[in-house]
Motif scaffolding. Sequence first.
Motif, mmCIF file in Angstrom:
data_model
loop_
_atom_site.group_PDB
_atom_site.id
_atom_site.type_symbol
_atom_site.label_atom_id
_atom_site.label_comp_id
_atom_site.label_asym_id
_atom_site.label_seq_id
_atom_site.Cartn_x
_atom_site.Cartn_y
_atom_site.Cartn_z
ATOM 1 N N LEU A 45 -3.735 7.144 -7.797
ATOM 2 C CA LEU A 45 -3.141 7.431 -6.272
ATOM 3 C C LEU A 45 -2.123 6.815 -5.643
ATOM 4 O O LEU A 45 -1.207 7.095 -4.898
ATOM 5 C CB LEU A 45 -4.393 7.790 -5.208
ATOM 6 C CG LEU A 45 -5.296 8.766 -5.951
ATOM 7 C CD1 LEU A 45 -6.541 8.990 -4.917
ATOM 8 C CD2 LEU A 45 -4.848 10.067 -6.162
ATOM 9 N N ALA A 46 -2.196 5.299 -5.990
ATOM 10 C CA ALA A 46 -1.046 4.348 -5.537
ATOM 11 C C ALA A 46 -0.486 3.535 -6.341
ATOM 12 O O ALA A 46 -1.323 3.116 -7.426
ATOM 13 C CB ALA A 46 -1.755 3.768 -4.181
ATOM 14 N N ASN A 47 0.619 3.059 -6.240
ATOM 15 C CA ASN A 47 1.342 2.284 -7.322
ATOM 16 C C ASN A 47 1.223 0.843 -6.639
ATOM 17 O O ASN A 47 2.037 0.524 -5.685
ATOM 18 C CB ASN A 47 2.739 2.750 -7.360
ATOM 19 C CG ASN A 47 3.507 1.661 -8.184
ATOM 20 O OD1 ASN A 47 2.910 0.383 -8.412
ATOM 21 N ND2 ASN A 47 4.816 1.871 -8.553
ATOM 22 N N THR A 48 0.149 0.139 -6.962
ATOM 23 C CA THR A 48 -0.219 -1.179 -6.007
ATOM 24 C C THR A 48 0.893 -2.124 -6.390
ATOM 25 O O THR A 48 0.475 -3.197 -5.329
ATOM 26 C CB THR A 48 -1.710 -1.534 -6.577
ATOM 27 O OG1 THR A 48 -1.613 -1.787 -7.865
ATOM 28 C CG2 THR A 48 -2.703 -0.423 -6.091
ATOM 29 N N VAL A 49 1.727 -2.018 -6.951
ATOM 30 C CA VAL A 49 2.763 -3.020 -7.175
ATOM 31 C C VAL A 49 3.496 -3.088 -5.865
ATOM 32 O O VAL A 49 4.156 -4.063 -5.173
ATOM 33 C CB VAL A 49 3.687 -2.890 -8.406
ATOM 34 C CG1 VAL A 49 4.700 -3.734 -8.434
ATOM 35 C CG2 VAL A 49 2.742 -3.046 -9.680
ATOM 36 N N ILE A 50 3.849 -1.678 -5.335
ATOM 37 C CA ILE A 50 4.701 -1.534 -4.162
ATOM 38 C C ILE A 50 4.102 -0.781 -3.072
ATOM 39 O O ILE A 50 4.749 -0.614 -1.976
ATOM 40 C CB ILE A 50 6.042 -0.785 -4.655
ATOM 41 C CG1 ILE A 50 5.653 0.509 -5.019
ATOM 42 C CG2 ILE A 50 6.942 -1.682 -5.562
ATOM 43 C CD1 ILE A 50 7.304 1.620 -5.301
ATOM 44 N N GLU A 51 2.920 -0.218 -3.432
ATOM 45 C CA GLU A 51 2.190 0.388 -2.238
ATOM 46 C C GLU A 51 1.054 -0.147 -1.800
ATOM 47 O O GLU A 51 0.384 -0.725 -2.619
ATOM 48 C CB GLU A 51 2.050 1.971 -2.700
ATOM 49 C CG GLU A 51 3.252 2.526 -2.719
ATOM 50 C CD GLU A 51 3.106 4.128 -3.503
ATOM 51 O OE1 GLU A 51 3.718 5.142 -3.057
ATOM 52 O OE2 GLU A 51 1.994 4.336 -4.291
ATOM 53 N N ARG A 52 0.419 0.134 -0.699
ATOM 54 C CA ARG A 52 -0.778 -0.199 -0.051
ATOM 55 C C ARG A 52 -1.506 0.933 0.305
ATOM 56 O O ARG A 52 -0.808 2.047 0.627
ATOM 57 C CB ARG A 52 -0.708 -1.387 0.902
ATOM 58 C CG ARG A 52 -0.064 -0.577 2.292
ATOM 59 C CD ARG A 52 0.013 -1.556 3.239
ATOM 60 N NE ARG A 52 0.973 -1.180 4.541
ATOM 61 C CZ ARG A 52 0.623 -0.127 5.456
ATOM 62 N NH1 ARG A 52 -0.732 0.301 5.354
ATOM 63 N NH2 ARG A 52 1.327 -0.094 6.455
ATOM 64 N N PHE A 53 -2.756 1.018 0.365
ATOM 65 C CA PHE A 53 -3.500 2.098 0.551
ATOM 66 C C PHE A 53 -4.630 1.774 1.556
ATOM 67 O O PHE A 53 -5.064 0.803 1.557
ATOM 68 C CB PHE A 53 -4.333 2.888 -0.523
ATOM 69 C CG PHE A 53 -4.824 1.905 -1.430
ATOM 70 C CD1 PHE A 53 -6.318 2.139 -1.132
ATOM 71 C CD2 PHE A 53 -4.515 1.319 -2.698
ATOM 72 C CE1 PHE A 53 -7.377 1.215 -2.012
ATOM 73 C CE2 PHE A 53 -5.453 0.644 -3.233
ATOM 74 C CZ PHE A 53 -6.971 0.569 -3.112
ATOM 75 N N GLU A 54 -5.214 2.784 2.400
ATOM 76 C CA GLU A 54 -6.373 2.637 3.377
ATOM 77 C C GLU A 54 -7.040 3.683 3.128
ATOM 78 O O GLU A 54 -6.678 5.020 3.019
ATOM 79 C CB GLU A 54 -5.760 2.691 4.615
ATOM 80 C CG GLU A 54 -4.973 1.668 5.082
ATOM 81 C CD GLU A 54 -4.490 1.257 6.447
ATOM 82 O OE1 GLU A 54 -4.818 2.134 7.603
ATOM 83 O OE2 GLU A 54 -3.591 0.453 6.821
ATOM 84 N N ILE A 55 -8.402 3.486 3.028
ATOM 85 C CA ILE A 55 -9.342 4.843 2.864
ATOM 86 C C ILE A 55 -10.013 5.043 4.196
ATOM 87 O O ILE A 55 -10.368 4.053 4.896
ATOM 88 C CB ILE A 55 -10.262 4.410 1.658
ATOM 89 C CG1 ILE A 55 -9.531 4.122 0.550
ATOM 90 C CG2 ILE A 55 -11.482 5.494 1.806
ATOM 91 C CD1 ILE A 55 -10.440 3.628 -0.454
ATOM 92 N N GLU A 56 -10.156 6.349 4.476
ATOM 93 C CA GLU A 56 -10.956 6.640 5.833
ATOM 94 C C GLU A 56 -11.737 7.831 5.337
ATOM 95 O O GLU A 56 -11.484 8.814 4.675
ATOM 96 C CB GLU A 56 -9.749 7.275 6.595
ATOM 97 C CG GLU A 56 -10.314 7.780 8.060
ATOM 98 C CD GLU A 56 -9.282 8.684 8.631
ATOM 99 O OE1 GLU A 56 -9.594 9.139 9.755
ATOM 100 O OE2 GLU A 56 -8.241 8.607 8.274
ATOM 101 N N MET A 57 -12.978 7.464 5.886
ATOM 102 C CA MET A 57 -14.299 8.486 5.579
ATOM 103 C C MET A 57 -13.946 9.576 6.684
ATOM 104 O O MET A 57 -14.152 9.151 7.966
ATOM 105 C CB MET A 57 -15.424 7.935 5.375
ATOM 106 C CG MET A 57 -15.553 6.747 4.260
ATOM 107 S SD MET A 57 -15.084 7.279 2.611
ATOM 108 C CE MET A 57 -16.295 8.544 2.177
ATOM 109 N N VAL A 58 -13.945 10.602 6.317
ATOM 110 C CA VAL A 58 -13.949 11.868 7.550
ATOM 111 C C VAL A 58 -14.896 13.003 7.256
ATOM 112 O O VAL A 58 -15.591 12.900 6.310
ATOM 113 C CB VAL A 58 -12.324 12.608 7.454
ATOM 114 C CG1 VAL A 58 -11.459 11.419 7.798
ATOM 115 C CG2 VAL A 58 -12.033 13.288 6.079
#
Length: 76
Positions: A63-76
Amino acid sequence: MKARVHVMLKDGVLDPQGEAVRHALGAMGFDKVEGVRQGKVIDLELAEGATEADITDMCEKLLANTVIERFEIEMV
């Protein structure tokens, strides 16, 4: 169970789409916008028993290219 993943370019990575949006907003008269960063939101519907570790694994592998992207997970 539902989770929402926010994916954004890391600080320092050029964001040409964000810059295009900033420029277009300026052309429309919104001259107080100094910067735009564009990202994506991914909503996941998960089976019972899925964990945040499972979602992190999904982000790191697809889901993310961790070389250039960061991600945050939110439980909804």
